[in-house]
Write an enzyme that holds these catalytic residues in place. Sequence first.
Site, mmCIF file in Angstrom:
data_model
loop_
_atom_site.group_PDB
_atom_site.id
_atom_site.type_symbol
_atom_site.label_atom_id
_atom_site.label_comp_id
_atom_site.label_asym_id
_atom_site.label_seq_id
_atom_site.Cartn_x
_atom_site.Cartn_y
_atom_site.Cartn_z
ATOM 1 C CE LYS A 176 -7.773 -0.162 1.126
ATOM 2 N NZ LYS A 176 -6.893 0.144 2.230
ATOM 3 C CD GLU A 187 -8.634 -5.557 2.804
ATOM 4 O OE1 GLU A 187 -9.122 -5.864 1.720
ATOM 5 O OE2 GLU A 187 -9.084 -4.635 3.526
ATOM 6 C CB SER A 188 -5.609 -3.964 8.610
ATOM 7 O OG SER A 188 -6.246 -3.156 7.684
ATOM 8 C CG ASN A 216 -9.687 -3.768 7.075
ATOM 9 O OD1 ASN A 216 -8.688 -3.974 7.781
ATOM 10 N ND2 ASN A 216 -9.897 -2.612 6.480
ATOM 11 C CD GLU A 254 -11.864 -3.125 3.680
ATOM 12 O OE1 GLU A 254 -10.865 -2.886 2.979
ATOM 13 O OE2 GLU A 254 -12.278 -2.353 4.562
ATOM 14 C CE LYS A 262 -1.884 2.848 5.437
ATOM 15 N NZ LYS A 262 -2.880 2.083 6.206
ATOM 16 C CD GLU A 282 -3.256 0.638 1.846
ATOM 17 O OE1 GLU A 282 -4.067 -0.030 1.177
ATOM 18 O OE2 GLU A 282 -3.462 0.947 3.031
HETATM 19 O O1 LIG Z 1 -6.246 2.900 8.669
HETATM 20 C C1 LIG Z 1 -7.111 3.671 9.083
HETATM 21 O O2 LIG Z 1 -6.923 4.459 10.021
HETATM 22 C C2 LIG Z 1 -8.469 3.684 8.436
HETATM 23 C C3 LIG Z 1 -9.484 4.464 8.985
HETATM 24 C C4 LIG Z 1 -10.730 4.502 8.397
HETATM 25 C C5 LIG Z 1 -10.979 3.783 7.253
HETATM 26 C C6 LIG Z 1 -9.968 3.009 6.691
HETATM 27 C C7 LIG Z 1 -8.731 2.949 7.279
HETATM 28 N N1 LIG Z 1 -7.710 2.206 6.756
HETATM 29 C C8 LIG Z 1 -7.766 1.435 5.575
HETATM 30 C C9 LIG Z 1 -7.094 0.143 5.829
HETATM 31 O O3 LIG Z 1 -7.723 -0.710 6.362
HETATM 32 C C10 LIG Z 1 -5.622 0.018 5.586
HETATM 33 O O4 LIG Z 1 -5.136 1.086 4.834
HETATM 34 C C11 LIG Z 1 -5.118 -1.263 4.920
HETATM 35 O O5 LIG Z 1 -5.864 -2.386 5.195
HETATM 36 C C12 LIG Z 1 -3.644 -1.494 5.333
HETATM 37 O O6 LIG Z 1 -3.559 -1.591 6.728
HETATM 38 P P1 LIG Z 1 -2.176 -1.473 7.514
HETATM 39 O O7 LIG Z 1 -1.237 -2.491 6.961
HETATM 40 O O8 LIG Z 1 -2.509 -1.755 8.937
HETATM 41 O O9 LIG Z 1 -1.655 -0.088 7.286
#
Ligand SMILES: O=C(O)c1ccccc1NCC(=O)[C@H](O)[C@H](O)COP(=O)(O)O
Length: 392
Positions: free
Chosen positions: A240, A346-347, A311, A289, A179, A177
């Site tokens: 995204k 994800e995340s 997610n 998602e 970001k 990502e």
């Molecule tokens: O990440 C946030 O704070 C967030 C808040 C509100 C809506 C979406 C958000 N994030 C999108 C995502 O879930 C992440 O960008 C993506 O899955 C990657 O996650 P990470 O590896 O933990 O940065």
Amino acid sequence: MESLLANGSARVSISFQSLTYRREILNGGLRFGPRYLSNSIPMSSGFSSLRCTYSPNNKENISAGSVTHAKEIDELIHAEEVKQWESGKSVNDIAAKQGITIRRSCRPAPPAGGGMVPTNILEQIIWDKEVEVIQSKQRMPVKTVEGLIKDAAPTRDFIGALKQSYLRTGVPALIAEVKKASPSRGILRENFDPVEIARTYEKNGAACLSILTDEKYFKGSFENLEKVRKAGIKCPLLCKEFIIDLWQIYYARAKGADAVLLIAGVLPDIDIKYMLKTCRELGLTALIEVHNEREMDRVLRINGVQLIGINNRNLETFEVDISNTRKLLESRIQMIQEKDITVVGESGLFTPDDVKFVHDSGVRAVLVGESLIKQEDPGLAIRGLFGKDISN
Ligand SMILES: O=C(O)c1ccccc1NCC(=O)[C@H](O)[C@H](O)COP(=O)(O)O
């Protein structure tokens, strides 16, 4: 229904795309292919050229197009949501029946919010997005976007790239990502050059890239997406974005996306179905998602879903728990495999153990932002995340 639409309710036109679509169908718009929104345009001119030139995922669209199209139209016209809407229910009530807690406010322009107060950050993002989309559509009508799409390069096969990478490496394919910031973490990287980061990710084994386009909360942009696409990067690109309107899907396609994100916690089934159909027509892949079991079950009932992201972050509370992936997959993995759906974790993935945990739960790809972008050398960070070099 016509009277509601004639009243010019922004809520109707922005929220339930399919209801507007139905009006177009009843008015005979079908003869010209898909139309959308009240200022819709016929898509007959050059419509086929908007499709992907090479994508195994689009075979169905090309070979059995008209039968599939007719069935889909029929399903949309007779959708439960349409019946509920015609019997006087509000779009928010209809969405709530599907477990969607994020409401639409549909302010015609800020700051007139009709007295509604957002209950969480995701709802706030969506309300801001509603205003942004209305303004964007005024600045760039759909006809203009259609012209841009005609000149856009063909889309690349997003799911194919994930599958190939998984076969090659034996570990979940990486969607890395790009970001700069997020609501939960603030600024993630000061020195942010999207093209340079994208190149580093590609060189170090990413199968696909996820480019944040939301400006207000993630400091991203559609310009970043376009720059990465035009820089010659071969990894397919996910736009995204918080998609609530078909206009955004067309715009993403025009700016070089190969895939778009559809969030089940925001979009009712009828919107997901209609947007999936639009994605297919534009040669785009839809990553749908989900965060909880109800969303997962809703999405599994929708025909044509090929890519689901779980997610681990609750977008309403920011809580992250990677065991969410296992919880959602454990009783459903067989059905998912039978349907040949690829699942993305994800995340919240930081270590080789995290990747192994979601891999063992059944995911074949991971979407990773923070743990890569925060590192001085995001390429080295990929090796650290997988515990090995995945570039060859
Ligand atoms: O990440 C946030 O704070 C967030 C808040 C509100 C809506 C979406 C958000 N994030 C999108 C995502 O879930 C992440 O960008 C993506 O899955 C990657 O996650 P990470 O590896 O933990 O940065």
